[in-house]
Design a protein around this motif. Structure first.
Motif, short mmCIF file in Angstrom:
data_model
loop_
_atom_site.label_atom_id
_atom_site.label_comp_id
_atom_site.label_asym_id
_atom_site.label_seq_id
_atom_site.Cartn_x
_atom_site.Cartn_y
_atom_site.Cartn_z
N ALA A 96 0.91 -1.29 0.23
CA ALA A 96 0.11 -0.07 -0.07
C ALA A 96 0.90 1.20 0.07
CB ALA A 96 -1.16 -0.02 1.10
N LYS A 97 2.04 1.23 0.75
CA LYS A 97 2.88 2.38 0.73
C LYS A 97 3.84 2.36 -0.58
CE LYS A 97 2.60 2.47 5.79
NZ LYS A 97 3.50 2.20 6.89
N ALA A 98 4.02 1.34 -1.27
CA ALA A 98 4.89 1.25 -2.34
C ALA A 98 4.62 2.28 -3.43
CB ALA A 98 5.29 -0.10 -2.96
N THR A 99 5.47 2.95 -4.05
CA THR A 99 5.42 3.69 -5.16
C THR A 99 5.51 2.89 -6.37
OG1 THR A 99 7.69 4.38 -5.22
CG2 THR A 99 6.17 5.98 -3.84
N HIS A 100 6.02 1.89 -6.24
CA HIS A 100 5.89 1.03 -7.75
C HIS A 100 5.65 -0.62 -7.17
CE1 HIS A 100 9.87 0.99 -5.77
NE2 HIS A 100 10.10 -0.26 -6.42
N PRO A 101 5.32 -1.48 -8.07
CA PRO A 101 5.35 -2.63 -8.11
C PRO A 101 6.53 -3.55 -7.36
CG PRO A 101 4.00 -2.29 -10.05
CD PRO A 101 5.08 -1.14 -9.66
N LEU A 102 6.43 -4.20 -6.60
CA LEU A 102 7.43 -4.99 -5.89
C LEU A 102 7.84 -6.44 -6.18
CD1 LEU A 102 6.87 -3.57 -2.20
CD2 LEU A 102 8.32 -2.63 -4.16
N SER A 103 9.06 -6.69 -6.37
CA SER A 103 9.17 -8.43 -6.57
C SER A 103 9.13 -9.15 -5.21
CB SER A 103 10.59 -8.18 -7.39
OG SER A 103 11.69 -7.96 -6.25
N ILE A 104 9.04 -10.23 -5.55
CA ILE A 104 9.27 -11.15 -4.55
C ILE A 104 10.43 -10.94 -3.33
CG2 ILE A 104 9.22 -13.62 -3.44
CD1 ILE A 104 7.59 -14.49 -6.04
N ALA A 105 11.51 -10.72 -3.92
CA ALA A 105 12.68 -10.37 -3.30
C ALA A 105 12.44 -9.15 -2.51
CB ALA A 105 13.88 -10.31 -4.13
N GLU A 106 11.91 -8.06 -3.02
CA GLU A 106 11.57 -6.80 -2.41
C GLU A 106 10.60 -6.91 -1.39
OE1 GLU A 106 12.45 -3.27 -5.80
OE2 GLU A 106 10.71 -4.79 -6.07
N TYR A 126 -6.73 -9.27 -3.68
CA TYR A 126 -6.07 -8.27 -3.12
C TYR A 126 -4.76 -7.59 -3.45
CZ TYR A 126 -9.41 -8.73 0.81
OH TYR A 126 -10.65 -9.07 1.35
N ILE A 127 -4.06 -8.41 -4.36
CA ILE A 127 -2.79 -7.82 -5.14
C ILE A 127 -2.76 -8.61 -6.21
CG2 ILE A 127 -1.61 -7.75 -2.75
CD1 ILE A 127 -0.11 -10.38 -3.46
N ALA A 128 -2.11 -7.95 -7.28
CA ALA A 128 -2.04 -8.41 -8.66
C ALA A 128 -0.59 -8.28 -9.29
CB ALA A 128 -3.11 -7.92 -9.51
N ARG A 129 -0.37 -8.77 -10.23
CA ARG A 129 0.65 -8.67 -11.08
C ARG A 129 0.42 -8.18 -12.57
NH1 ARG A 129 3.56 -14.54 -10.47
NH2 ARG A 129 1.31 -15.09 -10.17
N GLY A 165 1.03 -10.93 -15.01
CA GLY A 165 0.83 -12.27 -14.76
C GLY A 165 2.00 -12.89 -14.21
N ASP A 166 3.34 -12.45 -14.32
CA ASP A 166 4.48 -13.17 -13.79
C ASP A 166 5.39 -11.98 -13.47
OD1 ASP A 166 5.79 -15.41 -13.33
OD2 ASP A 166 7.05 -15.24 -15.12
N GLY A 167 5.06 -11.01 -12.98
CA GLY A 167 6.17 -9.89 -12.50
C GLY A 167 5.99 -9.36 -11.26
#
Length: 259
Positions: free
Chosen positions: A24-34, A58-61, A64-66
């Motif tokens: 919710a606080k992120a300014t860009h999509p986050l990877s699993i590592a992030e 509740y979340i999406a890519r 589909g794979d990012g």
């Protein structure tokens, strides 16, 4: 004193909430590592939780794979709360009349911790205008709507908000903000150049219930050749519209307060 230890623990729920709050606080999509780094848990710990949150929308890519981002689902759930729904239902007819009168867009803003969030909007009737999407968030200290909400709060609430704002932005100049909100209260509305779009002036007026503002009604004013109303007349129309919503709320059902 040390923080009180919670009486009950729900590790899986804690994990899911940590992920949602981070996204919710992120300014860009986050990877699993992030996400793993952000919540302080291993990839294995969060992998299944990400799958469940994605399945429940509740979340999406995006591809589909990012990387993951939060969806509007939580926002839509929040909008179903009776106080929010009543506020929007009361304000929307007035907002439509205002947009038609001023030939500009308008939107409704409520506080959300140290931020503001747009919960409703009406597009301009003409072909030119600036619209702000529903769900848009900005820090209170960086928006005309936020200044208006600050200006019409009780001292106790304003102090609490300042605490949250300073926690997220320690370099905030509180004295400057307090001087500005004093001017806004004297004027009855905020008139502040947009921090986001050049050539736009954000006009914002409070919707009052009881002794404080429950939301702000805001117009991103664009100066246009041949416009029916200039900024001064648009400001008067905005203040009148916000007062109209305030009156309707005061005669409606109790319990609409957002603060």
């Amino acid at each position: 004193m040390p923080p009180e230890t919670p009486k009950y623990r729900a590790p899986a729920l804690d994990k899911g909430l940590d992920i949602l709050e981070l996204l919710a606080k992120a300014t860009h999509p986050l990877s699993i590592a992030e996400i793993s780094d952000g919540v302080g848990r291993s990839r294995g710990e969060i992998f299944r939780m990400l799958q469940v949150l994605e399945e429940r929308d509740y979340i999406a890519r995006a591809d589909g794979d990012g990387a993951y981002s939060i969806t509007p689902r939580l926002f839509r759930l929040g909008m179903e709360q009776p106080p929010v729904r009543n506020l929007v239902e009361t304000a929307m007819p007035v907002m439509h009349r205002l947009a038609d009168e001023i030939d500009q867009s308008c939107h409704l803003v409520v506080p959300s911790q140290e931020q503001i969030v747009v919960i409703a909007r009406v597009d301009p009737p003409g072909e030119t205008g600036l619209v702000v999407r529903v769900g848009h968030r900005r820090p209170i200290s960086h928006s005309a709507s936020g200044y208006v909400l600050l200006a019409w709060q009780t001292d106790e609430t304003r102090e609490r908000w300042f605490g949250m704002m300073l926690e997220h932005e320690p370099t905030l100049k509180r004295a400057r903000i307090e001087a500005t909100i004093k001017q806004i209260r004297e004027a009855g509305l905020a008139t502040i150049p947009s921090e986001v779009v050049d050539g736009v002036t954000d006009l914002s007026a409070p919707v009052i219930e009881g002794n404080h503002a429950v939301c702000a009604l805001t117009v991103p004013f664009i100066e246009r050749r041949g416009a029916r109303l200039d900024m001064k007349r648009t400001s008067r129309a905005l203040v009148a519209a916000a007062a109209s919503v305030s009156r309707e709320l005061s005669h409606g059902a109790p319990g609409t307060s957002m603060v």
